[in-house]
Design a protein around this motif. Structure first.
Motif, mmCIF file in Angstrom:
data_model
loop_
_atom_site.group_PDB
_atom_site.id
_atom_site.type_symbol
_atom_site.label_atom_id
_atom_site.label_comp_id
_atom_site.label_asym_id
_atom_site.label_seq_id
_atom_site.Cartn_x
_atom_site.Cartn_y
_atom_site.Cartn_z
ATOM 1 N N LEU A 11 19.515 25.006 36.004
ATOM 2 C CA LEU A 11 18.532 23.925 35.933
ATOM 3 C C LEU A 11 18.355 23.260 37.300
ATOM 4 N N LEU A 12 19.473 22.967 37.973
ATOM 5 C CA LEU A 12 19.412 22.307 39.285
ATOM 6 C C LEU A 12 18.685 23.179 40.300
ATOM 7 N N LEU A 13 18.969 24.478 40.289
ATOM 8 C CA LEU A 13 18.295 25.395 41.209
ATOM 9 C C LEU A 13 16.805 25.473 40.903
ATOM 10 N N SER A 14 16.463 25.547 39.614
ATOM 11 C CA SER A 14 15.060 25.627 39.208
ATOM 12 C C SER A 14 14.302 24.374 39.641
ATOM 13 N N ILE A 15 14.881 23.197 39.371
ATOM 14 C CA ILE A 15 14.229 21.938 39.751
ATOM 15 C C ILE A 15 14.074 21.849 41.263
ATOM 16 N N SER A 16 15.097 22.272 41.987
ATOM 17 C CA SER A 16 15.039 22.232 43.455
ATOM 18 C C SER A 16 13.884 23.076 43.976
ATOM 19 N N GLY A 68 13.578 14.383 41.247
ATOM 20 C CA GLY A 68 12.310 14.763 41.875
ATOM 21 C C GLY A 68 12.467 14.870 43.375
ATOM 22 N N GLY A 69 11.430 14.518 44.092
ATOM 23 C CA GLY A 69 11.434 14.547 45.545
ATOM 24 C C GLY A 69 10.152 13.909 46.034
ATOM 25 N N TYR A 70 9.979 13.842 47.348
ATOM 26 C CA TYR A 70 8.770 13.200 47.857
ATOM 27 C C TYR A 70 8.515 13.566 49.308
ATOM 28 N N VAL A 71 7.255 13.409 49.703
ATOM 29 C CA VAL A 71 6.889 13.398 51.116
ATOM 30 C C VAL A 71 6.251 12.044 51.395
#
Length: 443
Positions: A11-16, A68-71
């Motif tokens: 899951l962590l790899l997929s989300i990344s 999540g993440g962001y720019v």
């Protein structure tokens, strides 16, 4: 514990992968239009980050909060307290200085990249493996149903003719067509019956603790393997034996075998089998639960009974069919989303957070399943980001479209306040979903 760890890592790899590709979409369009990107982060970094490094004008990093993440793009949020007077006069790298169409592409970049990722993954899988279909007309013995199938009105031996008055060419598509359909027409021992799949019946399908096949092709009871230390092993049953009868009761299908075994718990039975064309009989004593200790073959293992259709694709064909597969996934997600708003279907119970997502990954690492789920989640992420909610990509897209239609920019203060409000609302929804998911999984 090992299975939980394997699922969590997948899951962590997929989300990344999904987050990096999504943010990369924004980043690439920003670079194309010469807009400065101040930060590019995998995961959120409130208070501190696990890693960061500045290269050129951009700080690249990894946060500690994997939601999540962001720019951070210069000029999207007007906060210039830390910008020098010299830079304030320089507008060509500022997001707001660009035309509406360029800003629209920068904001849409994440959605576009997630769609392309899904198509790419599905195309690669199809190019590598192709597809195997079971034509619905070849389901010669009808269907076998579990308790859920029975509760919506289906019975063992039914032959599916139409769903929503349309023929479904392949059995692979029948279960999801029933879930999202309204009527099912079946041939029941020569009698044509039309079943209504209303919202009260759909709740049985959506209100499931585990995903299971509520219907499958009806098959003869042929042994796949024998469990160790079981009655079947003790009395000499073997793989590929076809069970013909128990005592004097003949058996044609696997569902009949299950029903009969439950009747003979704690008793001696005479089991008749076909072993490579030879007729044999075995005297077997069943335990109180009527468990024989065998696993029956799946319909996918019985290509001598069912005529499957195998499709192999060229490179270009795989791209076409990969695109169609992504579109099908999107259609299914939209159909599910519609059902969520019908409370009586209880589809809302299938909404989940990372806990539910982790359960979808297999306990043993399987790259094909991993990539299939990642491609599915990628389309789901693109779909969610299209929602016109401030702080999501769709919210920014809405403001830009209003500007393009009215030829007038939306007040920046309104955009900022609505974005903050949208972020708070989404955060609260995420917290509620996580609490709900923890309640489902652990309680």
């Amino acid at each position: 514990m090992i299975s939980i760890f394997v699922r969590s890592v997948q899951l962590l790899l997929s989300i990344s992968i999904l987050v990096v590709i999504h943010e990369l979409g924004h980043f690439i369009f920003a670079q194309i239009f010469k807009v400065r990107v101040e930060k590019f982060f995998l995961f959120f970094d409130p208070w501190f980050s696990l890693f960061k490094k500045k290269i050129g004008d951009t700080i690249y990093g990894i946060g500690w909060l994997p939601l999540g993440g962001y720019v951070k793009i210069s000029g999207m949020m007007k906060n210039e307290n830390n910008v020098s007077s010299k830079e304030k006069n320089k507008k060509d790298w500022d997001f707001c200085s660009k035309s509406a169409i360029k800003r629209l592409l920068i904001i849409s970049g994440g959605i576009i990249s997630n769609i392309l990722l899904s198509i790419f993954i599905f195309s690669c899988l199809l190019f590598k493996h192709g597809e195997t279909f079971l034509p619905n007309k070849n389901v010669k013995y009808g269907i076998e149903v579990d308790s859920l199938g029975e509760r919506i009105g289906l019975k063992n031996g039914d032959k599916i003719l139409f769903i929503n008055n349309k023929r479904i060419p392949y059995f692979n598509d029948v279960p999801k067509a029933i879930i999202f359909g309204n009527t099912v027409t079946v041939d029941r021992m020569g009698k044509i019956i039309k079943l209504s799949i209303n919202n009260n019946k759909k709740k049985f399908l959506f209100d499931r603790k585990e995903i299971s096949f509520f219907i499958k092709p009806r098959i003869p009871p042929i042994i796949n393997y024998i469990e160790k230390n079981s009655a079947a092993e003790k009395y000499g049953l073997k793989s590929n034996d076809e069970i013909l009868a128990i005592n004097s009761e003949f058996i044609l299908f696997s569902d009949q075998l299950k029903d009969l075994l439950s009747k003979y718990g704690n008793e001696n039975i005479t089991i008749s089998i076909n072993r490579n064309g030879k007729f044999l009989q075995k005297e077997i004593f069943l335990n109180p639960k009527g468990i024989l200790g065998i696993s029956l073959k799946n319909f996918m293992d019985l290509d001598r009974i069912f005529s499957f259709k195998k499709m192999n694709y060229s490179f270009l064909e795989s791209i076409l069919h990969g695109s169609m597969k992504s579109l099908d996934v999107l259609k299914n997600q939209i159909s599910f989303f519609k059902n969520v708003f019908h409370i009586e279907t209880k589809a809302y119970k299938q909404i989940g957070s990372f806990f539910s997502m982790a359960k979808e990954f297999p306990s043993k690492w399987n790259w094909d399943i991993f990539w299939t789920l990642t491609a599915t989640l990628s389309i789901w992420l693109a779909f969610l980001n299209l929602f016109p909610i401030p702080s999501l990509d769709g919210g920014y897209i809405l403001f830009i479209l209003i500007e393009m239609i009215t030829k007038k920019k939306v007040n920046e203060e309104i955009i900022e306040r609505s974005t903050v409000f949208g972020f708070i609302i989404i955060s609260l929804i995420m917290i509620l979903i996580i609490i709900w998911d923890m309640f489902k999984v652990f309680i």
